[in-house]
Scaffold this active site. Sequence first.
Site, PDB file in Angstrom:
ATOM      1  N   ASP A 205       0.871  -1.182   0.000  1.00  0.00           N
ATOM      2  CA  ASP A 205       0.000   0.000   0.000  1.00  0.00           C
ATOM      3  C   ASP A 205       0.908   1.232   0.000  1.00  0.00           C
ATOM      4  O   ASP A 205       1.514   1.572   1.021  1.00  0.00           O
ATOM      5  CB  ASP A 205      -0.911  -0.005   1.234  1.00  0.00           C
ATOM      6  CG  ASP A 205      -1.916   1.136   1.173  1.00  0.00           C
ATOM      7  OD1 ASP A 205      -1.696   2.091   0.396  1.00  0.00           O
ATOM      8  OD2 ASP A 205      -2.923   1.081   1.911  1.00  0.00           O
ATOM      9  N   ASN A 230       3.921   3.971 -11.751  1.00  0.00           N
ATOM     10  CA  ASN A 230       2.625   4.174 -12.397  1.00  0.00           C
ATOM     11  C   ASN A 230       1.462   4.313 -11.406  1.00  0.00           C
ATOM     12  O   ASN A 230       0.474   4.980 -11.702  1.00  0.00           O
ATOM     13  CB  ASN A 230       2.365   3.003 -13.344  1.00  0.00           C
ATOM     14  CG  ASN A 230       0.940   2.968 -13.817  1.00  0.00           C
ATOM     15  OD1 ASN A 230       0.555   3.727 -14.699  1.00  0.00           O
ATOM     16  ND2 ASN A 230       0.132   2.113 -13.213  1.00  0.00           N
ATOM     17  N   TYR A 295      -4.782  16.579  -7.113  1.00  0.00           N
ATOM     18  CA  TYR A 295      -4.313  15.623  -8.122  1.00  0.00           C
ATOM     19  C   TYR A 295      -3.394  16.316  -9.139  1.00  0.00           C
ATOM     20  O   TYR A 295      -2.293  15.841  -9.432  1.00  0.00           O
ATOM     21  CB  TYR A 295      -5.504  14.972  -8.828  1.00  0.00           C
ATOM     22  CG  TYR A 295      -5.087  14.053  -9.948  1.00  0.00           C
ATOM     23  CD1 TYR A 295      -4.422  12.865  -9.665  1.00  0.00           C
ATOM     24  CD2 TYR A 295      -5.329  14.368 -11.289  1.00  0.00           C
ATOM     25  CE1 TYR A 295      -4.019  12.013 -10.692  1.00  0.00           C
ATOM     26  CE2 TYR A 295      -4.937  13.531 -12.312  1.00  0.00           C
ATOM     27  CZ  TYR A 295      -4.276  12.349 -12.004  1.00  0.00           C
ATOM     28  OH  TYR A 295      -3.871  11.516 -13.017  1.00  0.00           O
ATOM     29  N   LYS A 299       0.622  15.682 -10.023  1.00  0.00           N
ATOM     30  CA  LYS A 299       1.131  15.322 -11.351  1.00  0.00           C
ATOM     31  C   LYS A 299       2.122  16.378 -11.866  1.00  0.00           C
ATOM     32  O   LYS A 299       3.012  16.059 -12.663  1.00  0.00           O
ATOM     33  CB  LYS A 299      -0.036  15.119 -12.329  1.00  0.00           C
ATOM     34  CG  LYS A 299      -0.847  13.872 -11.986  1.00  0.00           C
ATOM     35  CD  LYS A 299      -0.016  12.609 -12.138  1.00  0.00           C
ATOM     36  CE  LYS A 299      -0.577  11.394 -11.460  1.00  0.00           C
ATOM     37  NZ  LYS A 299       0.196  10.173 -11.642  1.00  0.00           N
TER      38      LYS A 299
END
Length: 402
Positions: A205, A230, A295, A299
């Site tokens: 995890d 990924n 998010y 990124k």
Amino acid sequence: MREWLFDVFRERPWWMSAVMIFCAYMAFIYMPWDLFVKPVEVDQEVWFGILFTGAWAKILAVPHWFVYAAAVYGFRRRRSWMAFWAPAYAAQVAFGLYLWTALETGGFSGVIVGLFPALPMIALTWAFWTNRDYFDPKPLALKARYGDWALVTGASAGIGTALARQIAADGMNVVLSARREDRLRSLAAELEREYEIETRIVVADLGEVGGAAGLAEAVADLDVGLLVNNAGLGYAGRFDLLDGERLRRLVTVNCEAPLVLTHALVQGMRERGRGGVLFTGSVAGRQPLPLHAVYAATKAFDAQLGEALWAELRASNIDVLVLEPGTVETEFQEVAGEIPHRGADADQVAALGLRSLGEQPSVIAGWFNWIRANAAYRLTTRPILALVAGHHMAKQTPEELR
Ligand SMILES: NC(=O)c1ccc[n+]([C@@H]2O[C@H](COP(=O)([O-])OP(=O)(O)OC[C@H]3O[C@@H](n4cnc5c(N)ncnc54)[C@H](OP(=O)(O)O)[C@@H]3O)[C@@H](O)[C@H]2O)c1
């Protein structure tokens, strides 16, 4: 600068490089001047041997500009569509030169004389056609480039599964990691059966403190030559309405895990004198993204980290790439709590990533995403970008979370 020039010109025949330089001159110097500075009354454009003047010439300069810009990109990145378009474009120029001269000279001698100015372009058409293999995607040969073992995080679904399959198909053994063990087990069985490779499963995890360090520890006995960072997730909605702990875990999976794993595994790659690291970033990282704010920020972190490492590690023969997809049809939308919307195919996105590793620091999946990301980034201000992106994101976010 020398390294960059070497990168730009390596592998291509000299005459193709000369055409690329000409296209770059047309795209970056001549066409902008032609379009914005040259007076309309003296403007001329030739398409398929037909001469256009005045306003028509101005209008047609726009697609002409696009053609030259696309050619520079196609030569530089060896895009497969160039295999047809490069000879086709050279052929239409040859045809235009022939037609003009033949008509101007007139009669039977025109039929012969027209060939002379067209000959160099006919030769170029032939040269492009016979060298069209240059634009064929090269075999990946990942095992030869990076060694026996790859590690793929987030291998239990979506882009990660696709990446693991393609890496295995290329002959590398794969460590598959995620939380859902059953998924990893069935993928491992499939890869071993289909490609006769070895696999190892590490259930981890990456949102837990120490999760990534535990995964690095679990592969410490292997020479991992290709690391695929990924695993990742989104969480859509207005910042103040979202759960704080879930946001923290998202940052840990998307940012801390790739950082810890890359730091741990790059040491071995440097010692062995070769390696590859792929970060699955996102076009979301190219701009502020209201309703997906955290998010997008994670990124952006992945993109900045990856592109900087690309420059830092190239001297050690370690390839780094940030793969930046737009929407892809995976479990991502469901996990992020978005309203479902259409997206690209995970296999194609994965293939683009593996093909681009070692070729460039980052790659955006899909021409529309590329145009959108670049146009948005370069042609507008960041506040405008944030407001437009927020408007777009609202359509993908459930009403109660806007
Ligand atoms: N789909 C898109 O539209 C899109 C667009 C741009 C970028 N991306 C990026 O692409 C990457 C892959 O996403 P996807 O589209 O393939 O989504 P996906 O189908 O939801 O797959 C996400 C993968 O990450 C793993 N993962 C999630 N949380 C984890 C955790 N705490 N610990 C370990 N593994 C975890 C999942 O495995 P378990 O659940 O089994 O742990 C799963 O294997 C992500 O980095 C994402 O940000 C996706």
